[in-house]
Design a protein around this motif. Structure first.
Motif, PDB file in Angstrom:
ATOM      1  N   GLY A  17       0.798  -1.217   0.000  1.00 54.78           N
ATOM      2  CA  GLY A  17       0.000   0.000   0.000  1.00 54.78           C
ATOM      3  C   GLY A  17       0.834   1.271   0.000  1.00 54.78           C
ATOM      4  N   ALA A  18       2.148   1.139  -0.216  1.00 52.00           N
ATOM      5  CA  ALA A  18       3.042   2.298  -0.182  1.00 52.00           C
ATOM      6  C   ALA A  18       2.651   3.326  -1.244  1.00 52.00           C
ATOM      7  CB  ALA A  18       4.483   1.849  -0.402  1.00 52.00           C
ATOM      8  N   GLN A  19       2.726   4.600  -0.862  1.00 50.27           N
ATOM      9  CA  GLN A  19       2.412   5.685  -1.788  1.00 50.27           C
ATOM     10  C   GLN A  19       3.482   6.774  -1.679  1.00 50.27           C
ATOM     11  OE1 GLN A  19      -1.554   7.023  -0.811  1.00 50.27           O
ATOM     12  NE2 GLN A  19      -2.504   5.419  -2.044  1.00 50.27           N
ATOM     13  N   PHE A  20       3.788   7.401  -2.804  1.00 50.01           N
ATOM     14  CA  PHE A  20       4.739   8.512  -2.795  1.00 50.01           C
ATOM     15  C   PHE A  20       4.168   9.669  -1.989  1.00 50.01           C
ATOM     16  CE2 PHE A  20       6.109  12.578  -4.644  1.00 50.01           C
ATOM     17  CZ  PHE A  20       7.475  12.494  -4.394  1.00 50.01           C
ATOM     18  N   LEU A  21       4.995  10.243  -1.117  1.00 42.06           N
ATOM     19  CA  LEU A  21       4.554  11.366  -0.281  1.00 42.06           C
ATOM     20  C   LEU A  21       5.120  12.682  -0.783  1.00 42.06           C
ATOM     21  CD1 LEU A  21       3.156  12.505   2.237  1.00 42.06           C
ATOM     22  CD2 LEU A  21       5.226  11.919   3.537  1.00 42.06           C
ATOM     23  N   THR A  22       6.464  12.800  -0.786  1.00 43.61           N
ATOM     24  CA  THR A  22       7.088  14.047  -1.211  1.00 43.61           C
ATOM     25  C   THR A  22       8.579  13.829  -1.431  1.00 43.61           C
ATOM     26  OG1 THR A  22       7.314  16.409  -0.676  1.00 43.61           O
ATOM     27  CG2 THR A  22       7.674  14.861   1.123  1.00 43.61           C
ATOM     28  N   LYS A  48      18.756   0.822  -5.276  1.00 37.66           N
ATOM     29  CA  LYS A  48      17.840   1.206  -4.200  1.00 37.66           C
ATOM     30  C   LYS A  48      16.392   1.277  -4.682  1.00 37.66           C
ATOM     31  CE  LYS A  48      19.551   5.134  -2.664  1.00 37.66           C
ATOM     32  NZ  LYS A  48      19.549   5.331  -4.077  1.00 37.66           N
ATOM     33  N   SER A  49      16.173   2.021  -5.737  1.00 36.60           N
ATOM     34  CA  SER A  49      14.806   2.203  -6.234  1.00 36.60           C
ATOM     35  C   SER A  49      14.205   0.874  -6.673  1.00 36.60           C
ATOM     36  CB  SER A  49      14.798   3.202  -7.398  1.00 36.60           C
ATOM     37  OG  SER A  49      15.268   4.470  -6.974  1.00 36.60           O
ATOM     38  N   SER A  50      14.998   0.037  -7.313  1.00 34.19           N
ATOM     39  CA  SER A  50      14.504  -1.273  -7.754  1.00 34.19           C
ATOM     40  C   SER A  50      14.120  -2.132  -6.552  1.00 34.19           C
ATOM     41  CB  SER A  50      15.575  -1.991  -8.586  1.00 34.19           C
ATOM     42  OG  SER A  50      15.842  -1.285  -9.777  1.00 34.19           O
ATOM     43  N   ALA A  51      14.895  -2.047  -5.476  1.00 32.14           N
ATOM     44  CA  ALA A  51      14.588  -2.825  -4.270  1.00 32.14           C
ATOM     45  C   ALA A  51      13.280  -2.361  -3.646  1.00 32.14           C
ATOM     46  CB  ALA A  51      15.728  -2.706  -3.263  1.00 32.14           C
ATOM     47  N   ILE A  52      13.081  -1.042  -3.571  1.00 26.12           N
ATOM     48  CA  ILE A  52      11.838  -0.498  -3.008  1.00 26.12           C
ATOM     49  C   ILE A  52      10.640  -0.909  -3.864  1.00 26.12           C
ATOM     50  CG2 ILE A  52      10.563   1.635  -2.552  1.00 26.12           C
ATOM     51  CD1 ILE A  52      13.232   2.892  -1.706  1.00 26.12           C
ATOM     52  N   ASN A  53      10.806  -0.840  -5.186  1.00 31.03           N
ATOM     53  CA  ASN A  53       9.723  -1.226  -6.083  1.00 31.03           C
ATOM     54  C   ASN A  53       9.402  -2.718  -5.961  1.00 31.03           C
ATOM     55  OD1 ASN A  53       9.560   1.386  -6.997  1.00 31.03           O
ATOM     56  ND2 ASN A  53      10.683   1.014  -8.895  1.00 31.03           N
ATOM     57  N   SER A  54      10.444  -3.528  -5.818  1.00 33.39           N
ATOM     58  CA  SER A  54      10.242  -4.974  -5.660  1.00 33.39           C
ATOM     59  C   SER A  54       9.524  -5.272  -4.349  1.00 33.39           C
ATOM     60  CB  SER A  54      11.591  -5.706  -5.710  1.00 33.39           C
ATOM     61  OG  SER A  54      11.440  -7.085  -5.481  1.00 33.39           O
ATOM     62  N   LEU A  55       9.959  -4.613  -3.274  1.00 30.67           N
ATOM     63  CA  LEU A  55       9.361  -4.816  -1.951  1.00 30.67           C
ATOM     64  C   LEU A  55       7.874  -4.457  -1.949  1.00 30.67           C
ATOM     65  CD1 LEU A  55       9.600  -5.233   1.183  1.00 30.67           C
ATOM     66  CD2 LEU A  55      10.186  -2.794   1.302  1.00 30.67           C
ATOM     67  N   THR A  56       7.531  -3.372  -2.627  1.00 30.63           N
ATOM     68  CA  THR A  56       6.158  -2.868  -2.617  1.00 30.63           C
ATOM     69  C   THR A  56       5.317  -3.403  -3.779  1.00 30.63           C
ATOM     70  OG1 THR A  56       6.821  -0.892  -3.872  1.00 30.63           O
ATOM     71  CG2 THR A  56       6.872  -0.741  -1.462  1.00 30.63           C
ATOM     72  N   THR A  57       5.946  -4.207  -4.629  1.00 27.63           N
ATOM     73  CA  THR A  57       5.310  -4.746  -5.850  1.00 27.63           C
ATOM     74  C   THR A  57       4.697  -3.638  -6.692  1.00 27.63           C
ATOM     75  OG1 THR A  57       3.158  -5.248  -4.808  1.00 27.63           O
ATOM     76  CG2 THR A  57       4.850  -6.959  -4.711  1.00 27.63           C
ATOM     77  N   ASN A  58       5.399  -2.520  -6.766  1.00 26.52           N
ATOM     78  CA  ASN A  58       4.952  -1.380  -7.568  1.00 26.52           C
ATOM     79  C   ASN A  58       6.147  -0.842  -8.342  1.00 26.52           C
ATOM     80  OD1 ASN A  58       4.044   0.999  -8.669  1.00 26.52           O
ATOM     81  ND2 ASN A  58       3.067   1.745  -6.800  1.00 26.52           N
ATOM     82  N   ASN A  59       6.251  -1.237  -9.604  1.00 26.74           N
ATOM     83  CA  ASN A  59       7.417  -0.874 -10.406  1.00 26.74           C
ATOM     84  C   ASN A  59       7.504   0.616 -10.711  1.00 26.74           C
ATOM     85  OD1 ASN A  59       8.455  -3.481 -10.583  1.00 26.74           O
ATOM     86  ND2 ASN A  59       7.228  -3.972 -12.400  1.00 26.74           N
ATOM     87  N   LYS A  60       6.432   1.362 -10.437  1.00 29.63           N
ATOM     88  CA  LYS A  60       6.415   2.784 -10.748  1.00 29.63           C
ATOM     89  C   LYS A  60       6.537   3.655  -9.500  1.00 29.63           C
ATOM     90  CE  LYS A  60       3.608   2.175 -14.913  1.00 29.63           C
ATOM     91  NZ  LYS A  60       2.356   2.555 -15.629  1.00 29.63           N
ATOM     92  N   LEU A  61       6.715   3.025  -8.326  1.00 34.49           N
ATOM     93  CA  LEU A  61       6.722   3.806  -7.085  1.00 34.49           C
ATOM     94  C   LEU A  61       7.977   4.667  -6.986  1.00 34.49           C
ATOM     95  CD1 LEU A  61       5.226   4.374  -4.418  1.00 34.49           C
ATOM     96  CD2 LEU A  61       6.629   2.577  -3.379  1.00 34.49           C
ATOM     97  N   ALA A  62       9.143   4.022  -6.958  1.00 35.06           N
ATOM     98  CA  ALA A  62      10.416   4.748  -6.896  1.00 35.06           C
ATOM     99  C   ALA A  62      10.998   4.812  -8.294  1.00 35.06           C
ATOM    100  CB  ALA A  62      11.383   4.050  -5.935  1.00 35.06           C
TER     101      ALA A  62
END
Length: 208
Positions: A17-22, A48-62
């Protein structure tokens, strides 16, 4: 956040459920210094960004970039009202002027030293090139600040299982002087492996 809120940490985070804040260029542009925060740090090409995207299952998050060092802002992602993940600028900053590197090093140090809600640091290292000078500098800082650190040996899929295990043991041995506040694991954003161990560490830091 109230003191009573600090006394009663939220439940296990929902990483999907992670969402970009700022984004913040300086410490005074960061969200209010309250709640629980875990930052991801690493060299510009550590993933780093790929790891965050993998963790959150959202390839467009970071946002990821084929040019290492493009991310020069501190990016915040909410997991709940009081829990956040933070994507720090890649240290090393490939192909940027020296003055930019110096300024961002200063801002990075400001964040790490003064951000009171920071509960732990995830340091990412390419498994083929672990414990580089910048990495060691980050580990030295965590020791001086009494900050827990968890290392992700990223791109573990690039090595055969035996070689990956050998590198893991080597890094684990190098961390022994840091004691219980330092840990390490294998991770692959491409294969989505290592999530369980990573989320166990994040859960502990973000709920306690």
């Amino acid at each position: 956040m109230t003191e009573s809120g600090r006394d009663h940490p939220p439940k296990t985070p929902n990483y999907r459920g992670a969402q970009f804040l700022t984004s913040a260029a300086k410490l005074n542009q960061c969200p209010p210094d309250e709640g629980w925060e875990v930052a991801f740090a690493g060299r510009s090409n550590a993933g780093k960004s790929s790891a965050i995207n993998s963790l959150t299952t959202n390839n467009k998050l970071a946002k990821t970039s084929k040019t290492p060092g493009r991310t020069q802002l501190i990016n915040f992602f909410t997991l709940s009202e009081s829990q956040r993940l933070v994507d720090l600028p890649g240290y090393g900053f490939a192909k940027v002027p020296l003055k930019v590197k110096q300024e961002w090093t200063r801002q990075l140090e400001n964040y790490l030293q003064k951000r009171e809600c920071l509960r732990g640091l995830i340091v990412l290292m390419d498994i083929r090139h672990p414990l580089q000078p910048f990495d060691q500098q980050m580990l030295d800082w965590t020791q001086s600040a009494n900050m827990p650190v968890h290392i992700l040996l990223t791109k573990a899929d690039k090595l055969k299982r035996g070689a990956a295990s050998a590198t893991l043991l080597k890094v684990r041995s190098a961390l022994e002087p840091l004691g219980e506040r330092a840990s390490v694991q294998l991770f692959s954003a491409l294969k989505h492996t290592g999530h369980e161990e990573l989320t166990a560490t994040l859960d502990k830091w973000l709920t306690g």
